[in-house]
Structure formats: C-alpha cells, structure tokens
Design an enzyme around this catalytic site. Structure first.
Site, PDB file in Angstrom:
ATOM      1  N   GLY A 111       0.834  -1.197   0.000  1.00  0.00           N
ATOM      2  CA  GLY A 111       0.000   0.000   0.000  1.00  0.00           C
ATOM      3  C   GLY A 111       0.866   1.244   0.000  1.00  0.00           C
ATOM      4  N   CYS A 116       5.476  -5.975   1.691  1.00  0.00           N
ATOM      5  CA  CYS A 116       5.780  -4.539   1.585  1.00  0.00           C
ATOM      6  C   CYS A 116       5.143  -3.776   2.752  1.00  0.00           C
ATOM      7  CB  CYS A 116       5.339  -4.008   0.224  1.00  0.00           C
ATOM      8  SG  CYS A 116       6.073  -2.402  -0.183  1.00  0.00           S
ATOM      9  N   TYR A 117       4.092  -2.986   2.519  1.00  0.00           N
ATOM     10  CA  TYR A 117       3.404  -2.306   3.624  1.00  0.00           C
ATOM     11  C   TYR A 117       2.950  -3.319   4.668  1.00  0.00           C
ATOM     12  CZ  TYR A 117      -0.087   0.523   6.110  1.00  0.00           C
ATOM     13  OH  TYR A 117      -0.815   1.176   7.081  1.00  0.00           O
ATOM     14  N   SER A 159     -21.832 -11.596 -25.385  1.00  0.00           N
ATOM     15  CA  SER A 159     -21.093 -10.462 -25.944  1.00  0.00           C
ATOM     16  C   SER A 159     -20.259 -10.859 -27.152  1.00  0.00           C
ATOM     17  CB  SER A 159     -20.168  -9.873 -24.876  1.00  0.00           C
ATOM     18  OG  SER A 159     -19.129 -10.795 -24.575  1.00  0.00           O
ATOM     19  N   GLY A 160     -20.084 -12.167 -27.344  1.00  0.00           N
ATOM     20  CA  GLY A 160     -19.177 -12.645 -28.381  1.00  0.00           C
ATOM     21  C   GLY A 160     -17.803 -12.973 -27.834  1.00  0.00           C
ATOM     22  N   GLY A 161     -17.550 -12.612 -26.566  1.00  0.00           N
ATOM     23  CA  GLY A 161     -16.254 -12.853 -25.960  1.00  0.00           C
ATOM     24  C   GLY A 161     -16.174 -14.195 -25.261  1.00  0.00           C
ATOM     25  N   VAL A 162     -15.013 -14.478 -24.710  1.00  0.00           N
ATOM     26  CA  VAL A 162     -14.757 -15.764 -24.070  1.00  0.00           C
ATOM     27  C   VAL A 162     -15.645 -15.968 -22.847  1.00  0.00           C
ATOM     28  CG1 VAL A 162     -13.018 -17.129 -22.843  1.00  0.00           C
ATOM     29  CG2 VAL A 162     -12.373 -15.839 -24.881  1.00  0.00           C
ATOM     30  N   ASP A 163     -15.767 -14.963 -21.997  1.00  0.00           N
ATOM     31  CA  ASP A 163     -16.407 -15.123 -20.697  1.00  0.00           C
ATOM     32  C   ASP A 163     -17.890 -15.488 -20.807  1.00  0.00           C
ATOM     33  OD1 ASP A 163     -13.897 -14.162 -19.848  1.00  0.00           O
ATOM     34  OD2 ASP A 163     -14.622 -12.112 -20.075  1.00  0.00           O
ATOM     35  N   SER A 164     -18.640 -14.696 -21.563  1.00  0.00           N
ATOM     36  CA  SER A 164     -20.066 -14.990 -21.687  1.00  0.00           C
ATOM     37  C   SER A 164     -20.291 -16.278 -22.473  1.00  0.00           C
ATOM     38  CB  SER A 164     -20.797 -13.820 -22.354  1.00  0.00           C
ATOM     39  OG  SER A 164     -20.334 -13.595 -23.676  1.00  0.00           O
ATOM     40  N   GLU A 179       4.565 -11.235  -5.791  1.00  0.00           N
ATOM     41  CA  GLU A 179       3.446 -11.472  -6.697  1.00  0.00           C
ATOM     42  C   GLU A 179       3.697 -10.989  -8.125  1.00  0.00           C
ATOM     43  OE1 GLU A 179       2.379  -7.488  -4.655  1.00  0.00           O
ATOM     44  OE2 GLU A 179       3.593  -9.265  -4.285  1.00  0.00           O
ATOM     45  N   LYS A 184      -9.386 -14.455 -16.113  1.00  0.00           N
ATOM     46  CA  LYS A 184      -9.592 -14.826 -17.513  1.00  0.00           C
ATOM     47  C   LYS A 184      -9.018 -16.195 -17.864  1.00  0.00           C
ATOM     48  CE  LYS A 184     -10.739 -12.433 -20.645  1.00  0.00           C
ATOM     49  NZ  LYS A 184     -12.021 -12.231 -21.376  1.00  0.00           N
ATOM     50  N   HIS A 228       7.982  -7.536  -3.608  1.00  0.00           N
ATOM     51  CA  HIS A 228       6.699  -8.011  -4.125  1.00  0.00           C
ATOM     52  C   HIS A 228       6.864  -9.360  -4.825  1.00  0.00           C
ATOM     53  CE1 HIS A 228       4.192  -4.454  -3.341  1.00  0.00           C
ATOM     54  NE2 HIS A 228       5.324  -3.779  -3.478  1.00  0.00           N
TER      55      HIS A 228
END
Length: 510
Positions: A56, A83-84, A219-224, A167, A366, A165
């Site tokens: 942070g 870190c913080y 939507s045409g995307g991967v998720d939907s 991550e 994703k 970090h």
C-alpha cells in the site's frame, strides 16, 4: 459461488493486491481479496487457511494510515506481510518502522541468510517502498537483506514477511515464496484447478436455478460464451435462452460470424438487431464513463424486450462478469484501492426486471475461465480470441461515437488483426486493437493536403489483464500496418504505436 477454503488477501491500497490472489490460484489455492478493515466476524466465517497483508502507499506510523490488529489475525490463521504488510506486521507487534535514507524502487537483489524453498541465496526482486523495518519485533528474525542492507524478509513461527513483491513477474521465483508459506506455515495442500472449479460451479448453478429459465446476455467474448455453454450443459438448452445483441459497436463482420459459431456449438441463441437504440443513446456523449453507463442501460432495455419473446418463465439473467471487472469497478469489497473504471456488467440489475442474477465466473480470472472452456469443449478459435470490452468500439473511439468513426475503426482494426494473424503474432499477444484519437493532423496523400485523424495501435502481453506490457513489434511490421491503414482507410493520415505498460496506463484507453 460458495467459498472454497483458501487464503484471504487484505487490501491496504496497492494496485498489485489482486496479483497476490492470482499467483496463489496459479499455485492451486483458492484466494480472495477483501478490504483491510473487513470485520473479524466475516474473517471467522471465511475460515481462511492463511491471511496476507498487501502492500500500500501509506506509512504505518502516520495518522490515518490503514491499520488493523495483526495480533487478532494471528490468533485465527498464519499471516504473510508484503511490503506495507511487512511494515504493519512489525509496527503492530512492537518493532521499529521508519523512513529510509534511500528509497528502494524497481529491481533489487535480496541476499538470504535462510533461503525459502528452492530460492537461491541471492534473488532478483521488485521493490517499491520508502519506509523500512529498522528493528524486527520480539519473536521475529531477519532472514534476508536488500542490496542497501535493509531487512528484506523476516520470520516467526506463525508469520512471514517480505519487503519486496513476490506477486509480480519481475521478482524471480516469487511464487516459490508464496508456495513455501502455504505449505510450510499454513499446511494447506493445493486443490484449486479447472476440473474442481467446473464441478463446483455446475453443482451450484443447478442448485440455484433449479427448473427455472435463464436469459444469457452474450457479448461474443470468451467469458459470456463459457458461461452460456456451462449453463446449457448443466441445465439443458430448453432452459437456457441466449441473446446476442448487435449493438452497432462490434468489429467487422463480427455479428454474423459469432452468431454462426454459437449455433454450431449448440447454444439456444437469438440474435437481436439493436444498432439504432445504442447509437441514439450515444449521440452527443463523449465522456467515457457516461458512454459505459449509457451502453449498460440500453443492454438492460434490450434484454427486457427479449425476455418478453422467450418461452417459459425466465427468472434469471446470466452474465460473464469476471473478477477483474469487479475489482476495477468497485475497489474490491470497498477497500482503499481506487476505482479504475466502471463496467457495464457490474452493479446489479434494475428492480423492474424482476430477475435474479447468475454470475458463475464472477470470482475467476480470464485464464481460469479459458481452462473451463477447454473442459467444456469450446473451439480453440473461440477461447483464443483477444478480450473485447462489453462497450465495444465505443470506448476505442475517443470522444463522441458516430457511424463515420465506427467505419474507420472497423476497417483499421480488420487490417491490424488480419496482419497479426498473417504474421503468426495473434496468439503471442494478450490483446490488440486500434484507438481513434480526437486529433487531426496535416498529411500529404495523393499529392494533396489532408487534414485527417490519428489512429493509435495498441498490443500488450499479459497473464491476467491486471498488469500488462506493450508488445515489441519489429519496425517492419509496424511499417506494413501503418502503410496499409493510411492507404486503405479513408479518414486516417497518421498512425502511432502505444508503448505504455499497465500500470501506469490501463490496457484500454477509456
């Protein structure tokens, strides 16, 4: 989704907080982000195997900086401070934290006295801090130092802390630290993987929806697409009604091509032409947040009308909302991290719709969704599609959207993406697109003066969309794309390439 026992990440304001959760999931551990001040009752209910204190921007010794009782947390589960989080752990436990005589930003090298896991004695890491732990608290020992001689890691029997970090991808073997803490201190074995996730999600959807009918906004995307396929396999096509909307903001030939693909994979899908409604809502709107909200409103209106035409009693609306959508829209669970942008599919539904909301992948990233898609048998050309925002080309036309700007965008985008595929670059890139700038410049085309618009190219590499870097094209490729766009797309006389990472920029320009 019901909570899996795993790790709780407390957000103290770092823009990298979500990467901690992401890395743990890559290692096979469910993890979730909550605000630093989430109530102790909620934490007890979550029953985490371990708690991570994020980084942070604050200083722990300053009035008003985010704090909580670390001793109370340690009574519930082992703790890892980053870190913080390391500074807070030291400060709360009686150590000394003060401003450093020199800040440590960017790459640094950490020398370990007690290496963690398979990490070598000397490790290249990414740091971003101006404060240091001058003296560790009683019961902690410093096990690593930075190049400047500052404490870079400390341990106790129940807590670890690092000043860098782990991550971020820049830290060599950073995931090894997270894995070692999970195994050695928390004693949790990994079990978070695609088969396990799909099994849980399918069971929960069946329990939640039962025999009711579901409307899925595609939507045409991967998720939907993954959500629609999963629901169809779990409940049956007769219960799952998919609606794919042509909002006039899609890419060249996208509506026809994607609708055909949906039919081929067995979805019960209805196409809706709503171009006029969306264009009317966007008329005169230039502000990106207002554009997003206008598009979200019209989507709801279109789904309302579609619902009236469907057989059966539709009681649920399903969406492909992802965890990054939630993070960027709302600042995870009200934490101190700033809201980046609103998303049209985050924030609930109007009461008048009288529909429950089904968002099976709301807590997934994703690439987790793509893995589920593979298990569901979705074709590679669908799962490998670059992310495309729900507001479509509206947020890639900076300023007011009109038919002329959309024509330019479709033609230019088609050239750019086709060239990526031709050169076998498409699958090396996370996301690539064009942005039409509200800027005109003087050009010379056909021996005559032009005063036309500037088009920006954007291509990034990423693992999860939370951070990204620009793709280093060869100059000859950029020359070819620029030449073809300026020669074939009427209205553009200048092409530029965006060489900004995320952060400081976002991937999309709006």
């Amino acid at each position: 989704m019901k909570k899996e026992r795993g790790f709780l990440v407390l957000d103290f304001g770092s823009q990298l907080t979500q990467l901690i959760a992401r890395r743990l999931r890559e290692l096979g551990y469910y993890s979730e982000v909550y605000a630093y001040d989430v109530s102790i009752e909620v934490i007890k209910e979550l029953n985490p195997a371990g708690i991570i204190l994020s980084g942070g921007p604050s200083s722990v010794y300053e009035e008003g900086s985010p704090k909580r009782d670390v001793k109370e947390l340690l009574e519930l589960a082992p703790v890892l401070g980053i870190c913080y989080g390391m500074q807070l752990l030291a400060f709360q436990m009686g150590g000394i934290v003060q401003k450093s005589d020199h800040r440590e930003y960017g790459f640094n090298r950490v020398n370990w006295k007690e290496p963690v896991g398979n990490i070598p004695d000397s490790q290249k890491v990414w740091m971003s801090h101006g404060d240091i732990v001058k003296a560790p608290p009683v019961g902690f020992r410093v096990v690593a130092h930075s190049e400047g001689g500052h404490p870079a890691a400390m341990k106790s029997d129940r807590a670890w802390a690092v000043q860098f970090h782990p991550e971020v991808a820049h830290t060599e073997m950073g995931s090894e630290i997270l894995k070692s803490w999970a195994l050695e201190v928390c004693h949790l074995q990994p079990n978070w993987n695609a088969p396990h996730i799909l099994e849980r999600l399918t069971a929960e959807v069946r329990e939640k929806v039962g025999n009711d009918h579901v409307l899925v906004g595609l939507s045409g995307g991967v998720d939907s697409s993954v959500v629609a396929t999963m629901l169809t396999k779990a409940l049956g096509a007769e219960q799952v009604h998919c609606v794919f909307v042509d909002n006039g903001l899609l890419r060249k030939n996208e509506y026809e091509d994607v609708l055909q693909m949906y039919h081929q994979i067995g979805l019960n899908v209805m196409g809706v032409d709503a171009k006029a409604e969306f264009m009317a809502a966007l008329a005169g709107v230039a502000d990106p947040e207002k554009k997003r909200k206008a598009i979200g409103r019209v989507f709801i209106e279109v789904f309302e009308k579609a619902k009236e035409k469907l057989p059966g009693s539709v009681k649920w609306l399903a969406q492909g909302t992802l965890y990054p959508d939630v993070i960027e829209s709302t600042s995870a669970h009200g934490g101190p991290s700033q809201v980046i942008k609103s998303h049209h599919n985050v924030g609930g539904l109007p009461e008048r719709m009288n529909l429950g909301l089904v968002e099976p992948v709301r807590w997934l990233f994703k690439d987790e969704v793509r893995e589920i898609g593979k298990m569901l048998g979705l074709p590679a050309n669908m799962l490998g599609r670059h992310p495309f925002p729900g507001p479509g080309l509206a947020i890639r036309v900076l300023g007011e959207v009109n038919e002329e700007s959309l024509r330019i965008m479709r033609d230019a985008d088609h050239i750019f993406i086709s060239k990526l595929r031709e050169k076998n670059l498409y699958h090396k890139i996370w996301q690539a697109f064009c942005v039409l700038l509200p800027v005109k410049t003087v050009g010379v085309q056909g021996d005559g003066r032009t005063y036309d618009q500037v088009l920006a190219l954007r291509a990034v590499t990423s693992q999860d969309g939370m951070t990204a870097d620009w793709y280093p094209f060869e100059f000859e490729f950029l020359r070819e794309v620029s030449n073809e766009i300026t020669n074939k797309v009427r209205g553009v006389n200048r092409v530029v390439y965006d060489v900004t990472s995320k952060p400081p920029a976002t991937i999309e320009w709006e």
